[in-house]
Design a protein around this motif. Structure first.
Motif, PDB file in Angstrom:
ATOM      1  N   ASP A   1      34.207   5.514  75.045  1.00  0.00           N
ATOM      2  CA  ASP A   1      34.488   6.572  76.231  1.00  0.00           C
ATOM      3  C   ASP A   1      35.342   5.728  77.280  1.00  0.00           C
ATOM      4  O   ASP A   1      34.755   4.509  77.389  1.00  0.00           O
ATOM      5  N   ARG A   2      36.130   5.965  77.722  1.00  0.00           N
ATOM      6  CA  ARG A   2      36.818   5.312  79.000  1.00  0.00           C
ATOM      7  C   ARG A   2      37.185   6.459  80.053  1.00  0.00           C
ATOM      8  O   ARG A   2      37.823   7.656  79.729  1.00  0.00           O
ATOM      9  N   SER A   3      36.706   6.161  81.373  1.00  0.00           N
ATOM     10  CA  SER A   3      37.234   6.916  82.498  1.00  0.00           C
ATOM     11  C   SER A   3      37.872   6.073  83.474  1.00  0.00           C
ATOM     12  O   SER A   3      37.585   4.851  83.659  1.00  0.00           O
ATOM     13  N   ILE A   4      38.931   6.742  84.093  1.00  0.00           N
ATOM     14  CA  ILE A   4      40.048   5.938  84.647  1.00  0.00           C
ATOM     15  C   ILE A   4      40.226   6.815  86.009  1.00  0.00           C
ATOM     16  O   ILE A   4      40.370   8.101  85.990  1.00  0.00           O
ATOM     17  N   SER A   5      40.279   6.004  87.179  1.00  0.00           N
ATOM     18  CA  SER A   5      40.568   6.582  88.334  1.00  0.00           C
ATOM     19  C   SER A   5      42.035   5.997  88.806  1.00  0.00           C
ATOM     20  O   SER A   5      42.197   4.588  88.959  1.00  0.00           O
ATOM     21  N   MET A   6      43.126   6.786  88.598  1.00  0.00           N
ATOM     22  CA  MET A   6      44.494   6.350  88.732  1.00  0.00           C
ATOM     23  C   MET A   6      45.290   6.590  90.207  1.00  0.00           C
ATOM     24  O   MET A   6      44.969   7.796  90.636  1.00  0.00           O
ATOM     25  N   GLY A   7      45.557   5.512  90.640  1.00  0.00           N
ATOM     26  CA  GLY A   7      46.631   5.640  91.857  1.00  0.00           C
ATOM     27  C   GLY A   7      47.902   5.291  91.744  1.00  0.00           C
ATOM     28  O   GLY A   7      48.200   4.748  90.677  1.00  0.00           O
ATOM     29  N   GLY A   8      48.824   5.228  92.654  1.00  0.00           N
ATOM     30  CA  GLY A   8      50.092   5.012  92.558  1.00  0.00           C
ATOM     31  C   GLY A   8      50.970   6.080  92.684  1.00  0.00           C
ATOM     32  O   GLY A   8      50.957   6.855  93.521  1.00  0.00           O
TER      33      GLY A   8
ATOM     34  N   LEU B   1      24.115  -5.905  58.884  1.00  0.00           N
ATOM     35  CA  LEU B   1      24.055  -4.944  59.620  1.00  0.00           C
ATOM     36  C   LEU B   1      24.643  -5.518  61.217  1.00  0.00           C
ATOM     37  O   LEU B   1      24.156  -6.477  61.596  1.00  0.00           O
ATOM     38  N   VAL B   2      25.191  -4.716  61.915  1.00  0.00           N
ATOM     39  CA  VAL B   2      25.690  -5.199  63.194  1.00  0.00           C
ATOM     40  C   VAL B   2      25.641  -3.844  64.163  1.00  0.00           C
ATOM     41  O   VAL B   2      25.932  -2.725  63.751  1.00  0.00           O
ATOM     42  N   CYS B   3      25.096  -3.923  65.170  1.00  0.00           N
ATOM     43  CA  CYS B   3      24.835  -2.921  66.264  1.00  0.00           C
ATOM     44  C   CYS B   3      25.242  -3.511  67.794  1.00  0.00           C
ATOM     45  O   CYS B   3      24.894  -4.606  67.982  1.00  0.00           O
ATOM     46  N   GLN B   4      26.127  -2.795  68.330  1.00  0.00           N
ATOM     47  CA  GLN B   4      26.595  -3.397  69.593  1.00  0.00           C
ATOM     48  C   GLN B   4      26.753  -2.133  70.692  1.00  0.00           C
ATOM     49  O   GLN B   4      27.066  -1.088  70.420  1.00  0.00           O
ATOM     50  N   ARG B   5      26.380  -2.260  72.070  1.00  0.00           N
ATOM     51  CA  ARG B   5      26.801  -1.257  73.115  1.00  0.00           C
ATOM     52  C   ARG B   5      27.523  -2.352  73.945  1.00  0.00           C
ATOM     53  O   ARG B   5      26.861  -3.434  74.570  1.00  0.00           O
ATOM     54  N   HIS B   6      28.724  -2.053  74.483  1.00  0.00           N
ATOM     55  CA  HIS B   6      29.562  -2.788  75.119  1.00  0.00           C
ATOM     56  C   HIS B   6      30.003  -2.040  76.538  1.00  0.00           C
ATOM     57  O   HIS B   6      30.530  -0.827  76.180  1.00  0.00           O
ATOM     58  N   LYS B   7      29.895  -2.329  77.550  1.00  0.00           N
ATOM     59  CA  LYS B   7      30.433  -1.717  78.832  1.00  0.00           C
ATOM     60  C   LYS B   7      31.315  -2.601  79.567  1.00  0.00           C
ATOM     61  O   LYS B   7      30.781  -3.743  79.901  1.00  0.00           O
ATOM     62  N   GLU B   8      32.335  -2.374  79.944  1.00  0.00           N
ATOM     63  CA  GLU B   8      33.151  -3.129  80.876  1.00  0.00           C
ATOM     64  C   GLU B   8      33.910  -2.455  81.818  1.00  0.00           C
ATOM     65  O   GLU B   8      33.996  -1.205  81.821  1.00  0.00           O
ATOM     66  N   GLU B   9      34.046  -3.063  83.221  1.00  0.00           N
ATOM     67  CA  GLU B   9      34.932  -2.374  84.164  1.00  0.00           C
ATOM     68  C   GLU B   9      36.215  -3.006  84.339  1.00  0.00           C
ATOM     69  O   GLU B   9      36.141  -4.433  84.184  1.00  0.00           O
ATOM     70  N   SER B  10      37.196  -2.583  84.791  1.00  0.00           N
ATOM     71  CA  SER B  10      38.389  -3.445  85.248  1.00  0.00           C
ATOM     72  C   SER B  10      39.085  -2.812  86.158  1.00  0.00           C
ATOM     73  O   SER B  10      39.151  -1.588  86.445  1.00  0.00           O
TER      74      SER B  10
ATOM     75  N   TYR C   1      34.700   1.381  80.501  1.00  0.00           N
ATOM     76  CA  TYR C   1      34.712   1.557  79.129  1.00  0.00           C
ATOM     77  C   TYR C   1      33.536   1.422  78.792  1.00  0.00           C
ATOM     78  O   TYR C   1      32.679   0.364  78.846  1.00  0.00           O
ATOM     79  N   ILE C   2      33.111   2.099  77.833  1.00  0.00           N
ATOM     80  CA  ILE C   2      31.899   2.077  76.897  1.00  0.00           C
ATOM     81  C   ILE C   2      32.419   2.176  75.394  1.00  0.00           C
ATOM     82  O   ILE C   2      32.817   3.081  74.908  1.00  0.00           O
ATOM     83  N   LYS C   3      31.674   1.258  74.686  1.00  0.00           N
ATOM     84  CA  LYS C   3      31.835   1.303  73.442  1.00  0.00           C
ATOM     85  C   LYS C   3      30.511   0.840  72.608  1.00  0.00           C
ATOM     86  O   LYS C   3      29.961   0.034  72.815  1.00  0.00           O
ATOM     87  N   LYS C   4      30.237   1.871  71.727  1.00  0.00           N
ATOM     88  CA  LYS C   4      29.008   1.753  70.876  1.00  0.00           C
ATOM     89  C   LYS C   4      29.523   1.753  69.388  1.00  0.00           C
ATOM     90  O   LYS C   4      30.141   2.691  68.864  1.00  0.00           O
ATOM     91  N   SER C   5      28.903   0.753  68.609  1.00  0.00           N
ATOM     92  CA  SER C   5      29.362   0.632  67.351  1.00  0.00           C
ATOM     93  C   SER C   5      28.277   0.254  66.411  1.00  0.00           C
ATOM     94  O   SER C   5      27.358  -0.622  66.825  1.00  0.00           O
ATOM     95  N   PHE C   6      28.243   0.649  65.141  1.00  0.00           N
ATOM     96  CA  PHE C   6      27.268   0.355  64.113  1.00  0.00           C
ATOM     97  C   PHE C   6      27.886   0.145  62.880  1.00  0.00           C
ATOM     98  O   PHE C   6      28.939   1.152  62.451  1.00  0.00           O
ATOM     99  N   SER C   7      27.497  -0.880  62.085  1.00  0.00           N
ATOM    100  CA  SER C   7      28.096  -0.846  60.672  1.00  0.00           C
ATOM    101  C   SER C   7      27.159  -1.632  59.809  1.00  0.00           C
ATOM    102  O   SER C   7      26.451  -2.544  60.284  1.00  0.00           O
ATOM    103  N   GLY C   8      27.098  -1.315  58.620  1.00  0.00           N
ATOM    104  CA  GLY C   8      26.255  -1.870  57.563  1.00  0.00           C
ATOM    105  C   GLY C   8      27.105  -1.885  56.354  1.00  0.00           C
ATOM    106  O   GLY C   8      27.939  -1.151  55.893  1.00  0.00           O
ATOM    107  N   THR C   9      26.836  -2.930  55.678  1.00  0.00           N
ATOM    108  CA  THR C   9      27.670  -3.558  54.494  1.00  0.00           C
ATOM    109  C   THR C   9      26.542  -4.050  53.510  1.00  0.00           C
ATOM    110  O   THR C   9      25.700  -4.840  53.814  1.00  0.00           O
ATOM    111  N   VAL C  10      26.918  -3.744  52.325  1.00  0.00           N
ATOM    112  CA  VAL C  10      26.115  -4.214  51.074  1.00  0.00           C
ATOM    113  C   VAL C  10      27.265  -4.634  50.003  1.00  0.00           C
ATOM    114  O   VAL C  10      28.082  -4.090  49.611  1.00  0.00           O
TER     115      VAL C  10
END
Length: 869
Positions: free
Chosen positions: A408-415, A341-350, A376-385
């Protein structure tokens, strides 16, 4: 009072006085160089001028000892510590009750024969590394030691290779509990708990196939120390600190137990210091890697990119929480049951700036500037038997998995374009995999089945220039592959036939709103399905050092496509894809191999759709609605030379491939958008790759040296604004590394990573090149048994746009004080000079130059405790 009672009391008093005059001495014995506990050390008590032996004992599996010492011997006797391959040490008896003894390694010369503790042993196809003799001060996980063992290499993503080839299994005490997610083992099992690492060359994981199906790959097996079995072991870590932007933490708990009937590994980790712990979850299971290309793709680019050439922990601004639990149960009938069983919540900024140059020919190009800040936010769950029964005459393995991902990803774009973007993808997957093999004498029957259902809804919303654009894609797919095989062994020849049935059905709907363009297909609903029937006769010849496999897969495809607003399309195809693999071990040190195949590929179902999909805020991708089959031919050859007992490994490989693809990428720029589609035109791609690796270990200064080199050339063409662009991309890399201990109190690790690229447009009409150079130097000082500190410096020299060179340094300092072998305090100062930007230039096979600038992590301070138990 009777005489018997008087005698009894006198005897009891004498016994009590004798005991009272004794005291207990206890302690541990360790290797002075790497602080590894030593088992079986002789501890002898000598007294008097005659050096009379009074008592003796030996250290336990934990390297500990205890002995009762008469108080009268204080100052008159000594304890002697002796062990094969180490200097004998004597210590006078005093009233000290707790002793920590450190023995120095030595060489014993008897009639010009050097006897010492062997670092590497070879028995048949098994190579055994003594972990104790490869460990150094500062190592905390078995992965730290694996990187130092000659012939073994760990990639940035966690994959482990042996002499340049990825391994096919990672065992712990002969059991594959982690099923390919072996980054959990390499990063979390303490090197102090592992006695040896075994390399199982040409490993066949299915016992019933031994002798009738050979493998090119090796496996790794961790042999734990006796003291690490049958009890809970693990690590606890708790760090806290600060940076100019925020407070920092790094917390982990790892709890493991391995015995004959059950294995268990449980982890909890959280940090915001840039450690990408998610790579521990990367699966290198061979079936998982093979089936990865059969899963639904993300049409909308949700995953954030990361920089090349820079370690991920340098630029990752994260908040990550991860919980894993893996269990293996061994039943009395020989069956293994695994639950993961694996559960993760990951958030990152760039934060990055990108300049993309699209070449059109001599002095013709157009560019796009982007300034991006994203969450960027990633939530994941996996179960293996998994249930597995692996016996010499029978194998039954079934694996069931459920996995859920939300991104989910939110971007503020310039240029060039200023906008706000919101993206979402959500993948739901249910998979079942079955393998059955029955062997009876020289005959064997196999059956395998793989079935997966996946739904992957995706959304993109763009707000900018008083205009809203929205894209939704909703694909669903059911895929199954089934194989039935029969074979027979006739002397040195194995003949087998495998029948195959593969089926796929995909349903997809697309909606695009907000773009006003009559050429855009803004709505489409479609279904696509295919069936494949195949028969593969295979001939295997094995005799002594020579092995060869010849296969003739014969495939028949039947496709059906339906767009709900148009008529249906049908297509069928017949193909033969022969392949040949041969290897020759013409000595125990030399191995020569060659591989070749010709293949007519199936239709790329990921590209088969009618609508235009907005994959990013600026790129519209139109799919194919014509059934196209690419043709490829590949030839690969290589040679290996190794002397395991002398810790020497080398490999050189050459590969040449030719591909004919019946469609060509075409790009046009219009109103700030890049319109990409495929035109029906034959495109030939030629690719040449030369790669090599070398590694050598020596006893002199405990040195390990490794070298990786590679060169590749890729030739192709595309259309851009209705012009033909031919491009040739050449790449070169060079990676030498050395780990050396010039003295017992110092360890030096140096690595260089050079990568160069050259892009030629239209046969030298336009030519550009760039390179990145990274040098890393780590010096670890060990002034005492309790203290060591490290200085790590990284130097980067990157050629960026217009030939400019960007040079900068990153420096880290760390200090560790060991209260005991199990408990230490750490102090870390990362990015001492507070560098904040990283820039480089790269090229792509689509005739592009890309200049990137990334914001990297600021300087930060951490302090904390690390405990093993």
């Amino acid at each position: 009072m009777s005489k018997q009672l008087i005698l009894f009391l006198l005897f009891a008093m004498m016994h009590y006085m004798t005991v009272a005059q004794n005291y207990r001495v206890a302690g541990t014995v360790s290797d002075k160089t790497n602080r590894e506990r030593l088992e079986g050390v002789n501890v002898l008590l000598y007294v008097g001028k005659e050096k009379k032996l009074l008592k003796f004992t030996t250290t336990t599996t934990e390297g500990s000892f205890r002995m009762m010492i008469p108080d009268s011997l204080t100052g008159k006797g000594y304890l002697q510590f002796s062990f094969m391959g180490y200097e004998t040490l004597r210590k006078n008896i005093d009233h000290e009750k707790r002793w920590d003894i450190y023995l120095s390694q030595k060489e014993m010369t008897i009639k010009e024969i050097i006897v010492k503790a062997p670092k590497v042993r070879v028995q048949g196809d098994t190579i055994t590394y003594d972990v104790r003799l490869f460990s150094k001060e500062g190592d905390r996980s078995i992965g730290d030691v694996l990187r130092r063992m000659p012939g073994i290499k760990t990639n940035e993503n966690g994959q482990v290779s042996y002499n340049g080839t990825p391994i096919n299994r990672f065992y712990i005490e002969n059991s594959d509990m982690l099923e390919g997610q072996y980054g959990l083992a390499t990063n979390n099992i303490s090197n102090k708990e592992v006695g040896s690492v075994e390399i199982l060359q040409n490993h066949q994981p299915v016992k019933a196939l031994e002798g009738i199906a050979f493998s090119e790959q090796a496996a790794i097996n961790l042999k734990l120390k006796e003291g690490a079995k049958h009890r809970w072991v693990g690590t606890l870590k708790s760090y806290a600190g600060c940076s100019p932007d925020e407070g920092l933490w790094d917390v982990q708990g790892v709890f493991m137990r391995f015995n004959k009937k059950r294995q268990s590994m449980n982890t909890f980790k959280t940090n915001n210091i840039g450690q990408d712990i998610s790579k521990e979850l990367n699966s290198f299971n061979l079936n998982a890697l093979k089936n990865q290309g059969r899963l639904l793709a993300d049409y909308i680019e949700t995953e954030p990119p990361f920089s090349m050439g820079l370690s991920r922990n340098r630029e990752l601004l994260n908040r990550t929480y991860q919980v894993t639990t893996h269990h293996l149960f061994k039943l009395n009938n020989g069956q293994d049951i695994k639950v993961n069983l694996v559960c993760q919540r990951h958030k990152e900024e760039s934060a990055k700036e990108v300049e993309s140059i699209y070449y059109e020919g001599q002095n013709e190009e157009w560019s796009l500037d982007e300034q991006e800040k994203s969450d960027y936010i990633k939530k994941s769950f996996s179960g293996t038997v998994t249930t597995e029964m692996n016996k010499p005459a029978y194998n039954l393995t079934e694996r069931f998995q459920v996995s859920l991902d939300w991104k989910d990803r939110s971007i503020s774009m310039g240029g060039n374009q200023i906008n706000q973007q919101d993206m979402y993808t959500g993948s739901k997957k249910v998979m079942n995999e079955l393998f059955l093999l029955k062997r009876s004498g020289n005959n064997f029957v196999t059956f395998s089945s793989y079935a997966v259902f996946q739904a992957n809804p995706q959304n993109l919303h763009i707000q900018g220039d008083n205009k809203e654009v929205a894209q939704t894609v909703n694909p669903k797919q059911l895929f199954t592959e089934n194989n039935l095989g029969w074979g027979i062994v006739v002397g040195k020849v194995i003949i087998d036939f495998t029948g195959n049935f593969t089926g796929m059905y995909k349903d997809m709907s697309c909606r695009l709103t907000g773009l006003e363009n009559s050429n855009i297909s803004d709505r489409a609903d479609m279904s696509l399905g295919y069936m494949k029937l195949a028969l593969t006769p295979k001939l295997t010849y094995m005799t002594g050092p020579f092995k060869s496999v010849l296969a003739f897969p014969t495939n028949y495809y039947l496709y059906h496509y339906k767009n709900f607003s148009e008529r249906a399309l049908n297509h069928d195809c017949f193909s033969i894809s022969p392949s040949l693999y041969s290897e020759w071990h013409f000595s125990s040190r030399w191995n020569l191999y060659v591989r070749g195949n010709i293949n007519k590929q199936a239709v790329n179902t990921q590209l088969f759709y009618l609508s235009d999909i907005l994959t990013t805020y600026r790129t519209l991708q139109r799919g194919l609605t014509t059934f196209c089959h690419a043709k490829t031919a590949v030839i690969t050859g290589g040679i290996e030379y190794k002397i395991p007992l002398k810790e020497f490994y080398s490999r050189l490989e050459f590969s040449r491939s030719w591909s004919i693809i019946p469609y060509v990428l075409s790009q046009n720029v219009e109103k700030g958008y890049i319109f990409s589609k495929f035109l029906l035109d034959s495109r030939q791609i030629k690719r040449t790759v030369i790669s090599g690796n070398l590694s050598k270990g020596t006893d002199w200064a405990s040195t390990t040296f490794s070298l990786q080199v590679g060169w590749s050339k890729n030739i192709s063409h595309l259309f851009r604004n209705e012009k033909t662009i031919q491009n040739c991309l050449t790449q070169l890399y060079l990676k030498p590394e050395i780990d050396i201990n010039p003295a017992k109190w110092i360890n030096i690790q140096y690595g260089l990573n050079f990568s160069g690229e050259s892009l030629v447009i239209n046969d030298n009409e336009s030519k550009e090149s760039a390179y990145t150079l990274n040098q890393s130097l780590l010096i670890r000082f060990i002034p005492s048994d309790k203290l060591y500190f490290s200085i790590k410096s990284e130097y980067y020299s990157n050629q960026i746009k217009d030939g400019n060179i960007r040079n900068f340094f990153l420096t880290d300092i760390s200090l560790t004080y060991k209260f005991s072998d199990r408990f230490s305090m750490d102090f870390q100062l990362v990015n001492l000079f507070n560098e904040r930007e990283y820039s480089y230039t790269s090229f792509s096979n689509e005739a592009m130059r890309i200049n990137k600038r990334y914001m990297i992590r600021p300087g930060n301070l951490l302090i904390g405790a690390y405990v093993t138990f």
